[in-house]
Design a protein around this motif. Sequence first.
Motif, PDB file in Angstrom:
ATOM      1  N   UNK A 386       0.854  -1.204   0.000  1.00  0.00           N
ATOM      2  CA  UNK A 386       0.000   0.000   0.000  1.00  0.00           C
ATOM      3  C   UNK A 386       0.882   1.244   0.000  1.00  0.00           C
ATOM      4  N   UNK A 387       1.885   1.250   0.866  1.00  0.00           N
ATOM      5  CA  UNK A 387       2.807   2.396   0.966  1.00  0.00           C
ATOM      6  C   UNK A 387       3.458   2.684  -0.396  1.00  0.00           C
ATOM      7  N   UNK A 388       3.970   1.614  -1.022  1.00  0.00           N
ATOM      8  CA  UNK A 388       4.645   1.772  -2.331  1.00  0.00           C
ATOM      9  C   UNK A 388       3.659   2.238  -3.396  1.00  0.00           C
ATOM     10  N   UNK A 389       2.445   1.663  -3.339  1.00  0.00           N
ATOM     11  CA  UNK A 389       1.436   2.015  -4.328  1.00  0.00           C
ATOM     12  C   UNK A 389       1.095   3.517  -4.245  1.00  0.00           C
ATOM     13  N   UNK A 390       0.988   4.018  -3.021  1.00  0.00           N
ATOM     14  CA  UNK A 390       0.667   5.444  -2.848  1.00  0.00           C
ATOM     15  C   UNK A 390       1.797   6.302  -3.442  1.00  0.00           C
ATOM     16  N   UNK A 391       3.048   5.900  -3.179  1.00  0.00           N
ATOM     17  CA  UNK A 391       4.174   6.668  -3.719  1.00  0.00           C
ATOM     18  C   UNK A 391       4.161   6.639  -5.251  1.00  0.00           C
ATOM     19  N   UNK A 392       3.896   5.448  -5.798  1.00  0.00           N
ATOM     20  CA  UNK A 392       3.890   5.304  -7.259  1.00  0.00           C
ATOM     21  C   UNK A 392       2.790   6.164  -7.895  1.00  0.00           C
ATOM     22  N   UNK A 396       3.195   9.303 -10.441  1.00  0.00           N
ATOM     23  CA  UNK A 396       2.466   9.332 -11.719  1.00  0.00           C
ATOM     24  C   UNK A 396       1.703  10.626 -11.878  1.00  0.00           C
ATOM     25  N   UNK A 397       1.033  11.024 -10.792  1.00  0.00           N
ATOM     26  CA  UNK A 397       0.202  12.227 -10.871  1.00  0.00           C
ATOM     27  C   UNK A 397       1.066  13.467 -11.099  1.00  0.00           C
ATOM     28  N   UNK A 398       2.321  13.385 -10.689  1.00  0.00           N
ATOM     29  CA  UNK A 398       3.238  14.513 -10.891  1.00  0.00           C
ATOM     30  C   UNK A 398       3.954  14.419 -12.236  1.00  0.00           C
ATOM     31  N   UNK A 399       3.639  13.342 -12.989  1.00  0.00           N
ATOM     32  CA  UNK A 399       4.254  13.149 -14.306  1.00  0.00           C
ATOM     33  C   UNK A 399       5.716  12.749 -14.201  1.00  0.00           C
ATOM     34  N   UNK A 400       6.091  12.125 -13.087  1.00  0.00           N
ATOM     35  CA  UNK A 400       7.502  11.753 -12.882  1.00  0.00           C
ATOM     36  C   UNK A 400       7.664  10.249 -13.022  1.00  0.00           C
ATOM     37  N   UNK A 401       8.611   9.863 -13.883  1.00  0.00           N
ATOM     38  CA  UNK A 401       8.905   8.436 -14.038  1.00  0.00           C
ATOM     39  C   UNK A 401      10.225   8.130 -13.341  1.00  0.00           C
ATOM     40  N   UNK A 402      10.393   6.879 -12.931  1.00  0.00           N
ATOM     41  CA  UNK A 402      11.675   6.487 -12.318  1.00  0.00           C
ATOM     42  C   UNK A 402      12.184   5.213 -13.004  1.00  0.00           C
ATOM     43  N   UNK A 403      13.412   4.855 -12.693  1.00  0.00           N
ATOM     44  CA  UNK A 403      14.011   3.661 -13.297  1.00  0.00           C
ATOM     45  C   UNK A 403      13.497   2.398 -12.633  1.00  0.00           C
ATOM     46  N   UNK A 404      13.708   1.255 -13.318  1.00  0.00           N
ATOM     47  CA  UNK A 404      13.382  -0.036 -12.686  1.00  0.00           C
ATOM     48  C   UNK A 404      14.649  -0.898 -12.676  1.00  0.00           C
ATOM     49  N   UNK A 405      14.697  -1.805 -11.734  1.00  0.00           N
ATOM     50  CA  UNK A 405      15.872  -2.680 -11.619  1.00  0.00           C
ATOM     51  C   UNK A 405      15.948  -3.620 -12.829  1.00  0.00           C
ATOM     52  N   UNK A 406      17.155  -3.839 -13.338  1.00  0.00           N
ATOM     53  CA  UNK A 406      17.345  -4.851 -14.378  1.00  0.00           C
ATOM     54  C   UNK A 406      17.354  -6.224 -13.691  1.00  0.00           C
ATOM     55  N   UNK A 407      17.125  -7.326 -14.432  1.00  0.00           N
ATOM     56  CA  UNK A 407      17.213  -8.657 -13.802  1.00  0.00           C
ATOM     57  C   UNK A 407      18.571  -8.874 -13.135  1.00  0.00           C
ATOM     58  N   UNK A 408      19.642  -8.366 -13.766  1.00  0.00           N
ATOM     59  CA  UNK A 408      20.982  -8.523 -13.191  1.00  0.00           C
ATOM     60  C   UNK A 408      21.081  -7.804 -11.839  1.00  0.00           C
ATOM     61  N   UNK A 409      20.501  -6.607 -11.778  1.00  0.00           N
ATOM     62  CA  UNK A 409      20.538  -5.844 -10.518  1.00  0.00           C
ATOM     63  C   UNK A 409      19.698  -6.525  -9.436  1.00  0.00           C
ATOM     64  N   UNK A 410      18.547  -7.032  -9.829  1.00  0.00           N
ATOM     65  CA  UNK A 410      17.686  -7.738  -8.856  1.00  0.00           C
ATOM     66  C   UNK A 410      18.442  -8.900  -8.232  1.00  0.00           C
TER      67      UNK A 410
END
Length: 420
Positions: A386-392, A396-410
């Motif tokens: 829930x916490x993460x969903x609210x941040x996401x 989104x509402x601010x039009x800001x995108x972020x990076x995602x982990x690559x499989x190698x990084x995970x």
Amino acid sequence: MGKTWYEIKDPTLAEAGIKRIEWAYREMPVVKLIRERFTKEKPLKDIRISACLHVTTETANLALTLKEGGANIILCASNPLSTQDDVAAALVEYDIPVNAINGEDEETYYKHINTALDNKPQLTVDDGADLVTTLHTKRSDLISNVIGGTEETTTGVMRLRSLEKAGGLRYPMIAVNDAQTKYLFDNRYGTGQSTIDGITRATNILWAGKKVVVCGYGWCGHGITLRAKGLGAQVIVTEVEPVRALEAVMDGFQVMPLIEAARVGDIFITVAGDKSVIDKAHLQVMKDGAIIANSGHFNVEINIPALDSLASNKRGIRPFVDEYTLDNGRHLYLLGEGRLINLAAAEGHPASVMDMSFANQALCLEHIAKNRGRLEPKVYPVPEDIDKQVARLKLNSLGIEIDTLTPEQKQYLTSWQEGT
Ligand SMILES: NC(=O)c1ccc[n+]([C@@H]2O[C@H](COP(=O)([O-])OP(=O)(O)OC[C@H]3O[C@@H](n4cnc5c(N)ncnc54)[C@H](O)[C@@H]3O)[C@@H](O)[C@H]2O)c1
């Protein structure tokens, strides 16, 4: 229920309240998304909710969201001085029963809490734990109906944890305050901005050059010091926890015992969630003209009975400003009767930050309803998803995108084998 079950100041204020509620909603995109989903899915269908919250435009938007989700909700105030009477009137127009009048005395305050409990809640929403405490002490016959509840603020969570520790907590609670998307933003940026706003509206003082003493360097204290510094004040922090005191030092603030700060401060702000933080001994050495305000949850942080006992005269000099003339000839100015100044003299937190706090509230209430019978009478944290969903959603509402982990990084981040 509905329009027949309310006690408010003035129904003719409804139109003004409706406009302000709509204005706040523009800044609540996450709550808006949740409301749209709740309207379709009705996750709270026919569930009775008793909510004890500051009756503000943002709270109205939460209440409307829960109602759209199918809930049968009744609202009362979580502080005698924080109710916005136009919002209360508007809520009645929206067919949400509300019992709250700005300036109500303690007896009326508890009468209104009891009226909210007459709804026989299945879910409780509290801000400071007065409703939950009343339910556990004077209305415990109603507890068997309750599925669970949420708590909005630090002080309320502390009270619930004490009740849990004493073995007295009777139903599951979620500590909404402890979500990262709550305290890092609401307590810090919300309280930071709105406390300065409340003191400015009450006094019209210039902050630049003032010595501002902030008692308590928690999340609210972080926000207030940051904003006071930004306005040019010289900020002094007082603390009782060594780590937080050290953090304040390295954030660039002066740190000293309050008895020393009391002699030099121009403005004092308590935000410690503690009792008699500013006590008689401090009041006795304050400079002539010192201004004292509280932004912590309860009006116990400043020892007001001690201030009364030291004063030969007291008069209201501006709205929300009481001038105390002390026997030593000095004048001290207490703001908003020592109640949280951001809600007493201003409008509380801006909607954009309450968007996240109340998104957590709505999603946690849905979580409790879904998990009916599966939760124990404990204080639970907000589920991480829930916490993460609210941040996401907020990003989104601010039009800001972020990076995602690559499989190698995970893989790297969850393994221990790889080193130098
Ligand atoms: N005004 C608002 O709208 C608003 C919003 C959020 C929280 N609150 C309330 O503000 C208060 C503080 O909340 P927080 O989240 O910052 O809490 P926190 O627990 O993060 O911080 C409180 C700090 O005060 C310190 N402290 C305790 N007693 C002290 C004393 N005697 N002298 C100096 N420091 C002392 C503690 O060590 C702690 O670091 C709580 O009552 C909370 O409910 C108000």
